[in-house]
Design an enzyme around this catalytic site. Sequence first.
Site, PDB file in Angstrom:
ATOM      1  N   TYR A 162       0.843  -1.192   0.000  1.00 51.01           N
ATOM      2  CA  TYR A 162       0.000   0.000   0.000  1.00 51.01           C
ATOM      3  C   TYR A 162       0.887   1.253   0.000  1.00 51.01           C
ATOM      4  O   TYR A 162       2.046   1.202   0.410  1.00 51.01           O
ATOM      5  CB  TYR A 162      -0.939  -0.007   1.208  1.00 51.01           C
ATOM      6  CG  TYR A 162      -2.174  -0.886   1.033  1.00 51.01           C
ATOM      7  CD1 TYR A 162      -2.072  -2.215   0.626  1.00 51.01           C
ATOM      8  CD2 TYR A 162      -3.446  -0.381   1.286  1.00 51.01           C
ATOM      9  CE1 TYR A 162      -3.202  -3.013   0.477  1.00 51.01           C
ATOM     10  CE2 TYR A 162      -4.585  -1.175   1.144  1.00 51.01           C
ATOM     11  CZ  TYR A 162      -4.459  -2.487   0.738  1.00 51.01           C
ATOM     12  OH  TYR A 162      -5.577  -3.266   0.591  1.00 51.01           O
ATOM     13  N   HIS A 177       0.348  -0.238  -4.428  1.00 47.80           N
ATOM     14  CA  HIS A 177      -1.089  -0.431  -4.201  1.00 47.80           C
ATOM     15  C   HIS A 177      -1.791   0.878  -3.833  1.00 47.80           C
ATOM     16  O   HIS A 177      -2.182   1.084  -2.691  1.00 47.80           O
ATOM     17  CB  HIS A 177      -1.280  -1.488  -3.108  1.00 47.80           C
ATOM     18  CG  HIS A 177      -2.631  -2.133  -3.112  1.00 47.80           C
ATOM     19  ND1 HIS A 177      -2.955  -3.235  -3.881  1.00 47.80           N
ATOM     20  CD2 HIS A 177      -3.760  -1.849  -2.431  1.00 47.80           C
ATOM     21  CE1 HIS A 177      -4.195  -3.594  -3.665  1.00 47.80           C
ATOM     22  NE2 HIS A 177      -4.721  -2.766  -2.785  1.00 47.80           N
ATOM     23  N   GLU A 180      -5.082   0.451  -8.404  1.00 47.51           N
ATOM     24  CA  GLU A 180      -6.441   0.781  -8.836  1.00 47.51           C
ATOM     25  C   GLU A 180      -6.689   2.282  -8.792  1.00 47.51           C
ATOM     26  O   GLU A 180      -7.195   2.801  -7.807  1.00 47.51           O
ATOM     27  CB  GLU A 180      -7.477   0.062  -7.941  1.00 47.51           C
ATOM     28  CG  GLU A 180      -7.492  -1.440  -8.127  1.00 47.51           C
ATOM     29  CD  GLU A 180      -8.575  -2.137  -7.298  1.00 47.51           C
ATOM     30  OE1 GLU A 180      -9.224  -1.486  -6.468  1.00 47.51           O
ATOM     31  OE2 GLU A 180      -8.756  -3.352  -7.504  1.00 47.51           O
ATOM     32  N   TYR A 192     -14.350  -8.505  -9.208  1.00 50.48           N
ATOM     33  CA  TYR A 192     -14.889  -9.227  -8.050  1.00 50.48           C
ATOM     34  C   TYR A 192     -16.189  -9.866  -8.519  1.00 50.48           C
ATOM     35  O   TYR A 192     -17.116  -9.157  -8.931  1.00 50.48           O
ATOM     36  CB  TYR A 192     -15.083  -8.264  -6.856  1.00 50.48           C
ATOM     37  CG  TYR A 192     -13.739  -7.997  -6.216  1.00 50.48           C
ATOM     38  CD1 TYR A 192     -13.307  -8.767  -5.143  1.00 50.48           C
ATOM     39  CD2 TYR A 192     -12.859  -7.061  -6.751  1.00 50.48           C
ATOM     40  CE1 TYR A 192     -12.036  -8.594  -4.599  1.00 50.48           C
ATOM     41  CE2 TYR A 192     -11.590  -6.885  -6.209  1.00 50.48           C
ATOM     42  CZ  TYR A 192     -11.190  -7.657  -5.133  1.00 50.48           C
ATOM     43  OH  TYR A 192      -9.929  -7.503  -4.608  1.00 50.48           O
ATOM     44  N   GLU A 199      -5.632  -8.813 -10.011  1.00 45.36           N
ATOM     45  CA  GLU A 199      -6.419  -8.950  -8.780  1.00 45.36           C
ATOM     46  C   GLU A 199      -7.828  -9.380  -9.146  1.00 45.36           C
ATOM     47  O   GLU A 199      -8.460  -8.770 -10.002  1.00 45.36           O
ATOM     48  CB  GLU A 199      -6.456  -7.609  -8.028  1.00 45.36           C
ATOM     49  CG  GLU A 199      -6.908  -7.730  -6.584  1.00 45.36           C
ATOM     50  CD  GLU A 199      -7.022  -6.366  -5.877  1.00 45.36           C
ATOM     51  OE1 GLU A 199      -5.986  -5.695  -5.690  1.00 45.36           O
ATOM     52  OE2 GLU A 199      -8.152  -5.991  -5.544  1.00 45.36           O
ATOM     53  N   TRP A 206      -7.240 -12.300  -4.848  1.00 39.45           N
ATOM     54  CA  TRP A 206      -7.216 -11.498  -3.620  1.00 39.45           C
ATOM     55  C   TRP A 206      -7.967 -12.257  -2.547  1.00 39.45           C
ATOM     56  O   TRP A 206      -9.125 -12.569  -2.767  1.00 39.45           O
ATOM     57  CB  TRP A 206      -7.897 -10.148  -3.894  1.00 39.45           C
ATOM     58  CG  TRP A 206      -7.873  -9.211  -2.739  1.00 39.45           C
ATOM     59  CD1 TRP A 206      -8.847  -9.018  -1.801  1.00 39.45           C
ATOM     60  CD2 TRP A 206      -6.808  -8.306  -2.383  1.00 39.45           C
ATOM     61  NE1 TRP A 206      -8.454  -8.068  -0.898  1.00 39.45           N
ATOM     62  CE2 TRP A 206      -7.211  -7.618  -1.235  1.00 39.45           C
ATOM     63  CE3 TRP A 206      -5.552  -8.037  -2.935  1.00 39.45           C
ATOM     64  CZ2 TRP A 206      -6.401  -6.662  -0.617  1.00 39.45           C
ATOM     65  CZ3 TRP A 206      -4.755  -7.093  -2.321  1.00 39.45           C
ATOM     66  CH2 TRP A 206      -5.199  -6.413  -1.167  1.00 39.45           C
ATOM     67  N   LYS A 259      -7.798 -12.122   7.591  1.00 37.67           N
ATOM     68  CA  LYS A 259      -8.815 -11.166   8.016  1.00 37.67           C
ATOM     69  C   LYS A 259     -10.203 -11.805   7.888  1.00 37.67           C
ATOM     70  O   LYS A 259     -10.447 -12.552   6.947  1.00 37.67           O
ATOM     71  CB  LYS A 259      -8.702  -9.933   7.114  1.00 37.67           C
ATOM     72  CG  LYS A 259      -9.414  -8.725   7.647  1.00 37.67           C
ATOM     73  CD  LYS A 259      -9.010  -7.501   6.854  1.00 37.67           C
ATOM     74  CE  LYS A 259      -9.946  -6.346   7.202  1.00 37.67           C
ATOM     75  NZ  LYS A 259      -9.550  -5.104   6.550  1.00 37.67           N
TER      76      LYS A 259
HETATM   77  C1  DCB Z   1      -9.748  -3.423  -4.292  1.00 37.75           C
HETATM   78  C2  DCB Z   1      -8.423  -3.094  -3.681  1.00 37.75           C
HETATM   79  C3  DCB Z   1      -8.099  -3.918  -2.473  1.00 37.75           C
HETATM   80  C4  DCB Z   1      -9.372  -4.211  -1.738  1.00 37.75           C
HETATM   81  C5  DCB Z   1     -10.195  -5.107  -2.634  1.00 37.75           C
HETATM   82  C6  DCB Z   1     -11.576  -5.397  -2.058  1.00 37.75           C
HETATM   83  O1  DCB Z   1     -10.642  -2.396  -3.945  1.00 37.75           O
HETATM   84  F1  DCB Z   1      -7.391  -3.173  -4.557  1.00 37.75           F
HETATM   85  O2  DCB Z   1      -7.184  -3.240  -1.673  1.00 37.75           O
HETATM   86  O3  DCB Z   1      -9.091  -4.923  -0.561  1.00 37.75           O
HETATM   87  O4  DCB Z   1     -10.339  -4.607  -3.933  1.00 37.75           O
HETATM   88  O5  DCB Z   1     -12.290  -4.250  -1.827  1.00 37.75           O
HETATM   89  C7  DCB Z   1      -9.663  -4.447   0.608  1.00 37.75           C
HETATM   90  C8  DCB Z   1      -9.453  -5.516   1.665  1.00 37.75           C
HETATM   91  C9  DCB Z   1      -9.996  -5.006   2.961  1.00 37.75           C
HETATM   92  C10 DCB Z   1      -9.350  -3.670   3.279  1.00 37.75           C
HETATM   93  C11 DCB Z   1      -9.500  -2.700   2.135  1.00 37.75           C
HETATM   94  C12 DCB Z   1      -8.730  -1.428   2.381  1.00 37.75           C
HETATM   95  O6  DCB Z   1     -10.070  -6.706   1.260  1.00 37.75           O
HETATM   96  O7  DCB Z   1      -9.732  -5.912   3.987  1.00 37.75           O
HETATM   97  O8  DCB Z   1      -9.977  -3.129   4.433  1.00 37.75           O
HETATM   98  O9  DCB Z   1      -8.981  -3.284   0.973  1.00 37.75           O
HETATM   99  O10 DCB Z   1      -7.394  -1.697   2.596  1.00 37.75           O
HETATM  100  C13 DCB Z   1     -11.786  -2.147  -4.707  1.00 37.75           C
HETATM  101  C14 DCB Z   1     -12.050  -2.807  -5.871  1.00 37.75           C
HETATM  102  C15 DCB Z   1     -13.170  -2.479  -6.623  1.00 37.75           C
HETATM  103  C16 DCB Z   1     -14.010  -1.473  -6.192  1.00 37.75           C
HETATM  104  C17 DCB Z   1     -13.759  -0.796  -5.007  1.00 37.75           C
HETATM  105  C18 DCB Z   1     -12.641  -1.149  -4.258  1.00 37.75           C
HETATM  106  N1  DCB Z   1     -15.137  -1.120  -6.949  1.00 37.75           N
HETATM  107  N2  DCB Z   1     -12.396  -0.472  -3.017  1.00 37.75           N
HETATM  108  O11 DCB Z   1     -15.392  -1.711  -7.991  1.00 37.75           O
HETATM  109  O12 DCB Z   1     -15.900  -0.212  -6.524  1.00 37.75           O
HETATM  110  O13 DCB Z   1     -13.109   0.483  -2.713  1.00 37.75           O
HETATM  111  O14 DCB Z   1     -11.482  -0.831  -2.245  1.00 37.75           O
END
Ligand code: DCB
Length: 511
Positions: A131, A167, A205, A268, A294, A328, A333
């Site tokens: 990060y 990141h 991202e 996702y 990812e 991912w 966690k």
């Molecule tokens: C991405 C990020 C990644 C994030 C995952 C799941 O974020 F690259 O860092 O991981 O996808 O959201 C999450 C962890 C959590 C942690 C959080 C912050 O799983 O445990 O608390 O990061 O460190 C995405 C991907 C797609 C979208 C939004 C996010 N989307 N986002 O399509 O809106 O907001 O993090």
Amino acid sequence: MRQYRFRTKTLLWALILSMILLILPGCGETPPVVVSETPPPSQSAAPEETSDPPEATQPAETTPEPGPTFVGLNGNLRVEGVQLVNEAGDPVQLKGVSSSEVASFGYLVTYEALKNMRDDWDLTVFRIAMYTEDATGYVRNPGVMETVTRIIDHCIDLGIYVIIDWHILYDNTPLKYKDHAVEFFYEISALYGDYPNIIYEICNEPNGPDTTWEGHIKPYAEEVIPAIRQNDPDNIIIVGTPTWSQDVDIAADDPLPWDNLMYALHFYAGSHGQPLRDKIDYALSRGLPIFVSEWGSCLNTGDGPTFHEESMEWIKYLDERMISHVNWAFSVKQEGASILRQKIDVKAKWTDIDLTEGGLFAKYAIKGTKETVLFADGFETKTFSHGKWKRDNATYETENPYKGDYGASIGKDGFLERAVTSVPYENLKLHLAYNFAGGKPGDTVKIDWFNGTDYVPVTELPLVEGWTELDVELPDSASGIRDFSVRITAAVADEETRVLVDEVWLAAEKK
Ligand code: DCB
């Protein structure tokens, strides 16, 4: 620092051993998944020749000869058209997992953990999610470099590819910390640019309504890429795309001019489906090379259930196109994305029982086998909820577990039930070990499955003395059921009698 000699030696070994492999057909094949008499496989493999000793000593098993590693066999990667190819020009598809935020979860990424996934999952790439803006991120915590370089060294020793991921997330635009990024990538490429293992991912991202390809990501890439190329003329560089690395169509209309670039697509399965795959098809049609650095089987929040059907659609789609993918996340966690149920013992071999439902999906997506495991539980976390069990009159048993420290214990007419879709699966088999405490003649363990409306009996397991481990095959009609579940009931006469259950998993084949 490492010597160039190491790489030459590795390539030499690869050459010799690939010749041996040609002479001995079949010896490179992985064994099928074991679902009958023994727990999920914990494979043994030859100890590696390492210049960095692993944290724990490996027991000497099987032959002491190092096998050809994946990097040893494939060497320097490059991009031809839209396809990632190896040194010989043959298409390659990398499959692996990403760390979670590496400053916090890097402790899980041991040499043994990576080796286990390399040998048991056929993992060929690991992504280090470093990060940037977070409290533990590089900008405020440059000491994270120690963790990053330790993991890179493990990947080099194990002969797998490694993605070094800058990141960005809440920092939205990569321009915000561009100078830090230039400094970081210059340093990393100076240290490791000679190794064929290295892949750079320069901005995870980019997101936020104001962050654009032409206004932010492209100008950023135009400074970071030359910094890398000063030290490393040819390793792959992955560039993030707008909207959390989803808008590959925008990048496809205005690509960057360097060789060996690929563009990130992140998905996702609980949040993204066909419309995002359509963007990939468009980008490919415009000649843009795509790398799925990812993906999650859950929601884009990182939480939620495993979306088996949509995830399967995605993996089939990527495999057909030989697009590399990285799951991912290798984390403990308590969220849907986490691969591990609990902290693994770094000195032990860990198996399917240690994986969450999402982790199991990821493992079998990486392995690419028809065989898969839909859920598995050895009850070691002492949290039925983490295993998503529905239960009645069922508790933990610590006195007499079959394996580990805990098993489950079910009282009279009580049950343990687990729901999971069986839509993309067939040939379902429930594996379990069971025993009775104070069982009486006539007592049984009933196995039923739920077809969306009714519970359908499969079998009644008889009274046994001592632990018995077996597979129960479910009928063909149990396949393809969206609201499928399987139930284990204690059909016993006395209130005091307990049915003990341990090492439960549901194996299946992908349709
Ligand atoms: C991405 C990020 C990644 C994030 C995952 C799941 O974020 F690259 O860092 O991981 O996808 O959201 C999450 C962890 C959590 C942690 C959080 C912050 O799983 O445990 O608390 O990061 O460190 C995405 C991907 C797609 C979208 C939004 C996010 N989307 N986002 O399509 O809106 O907001 O993090």
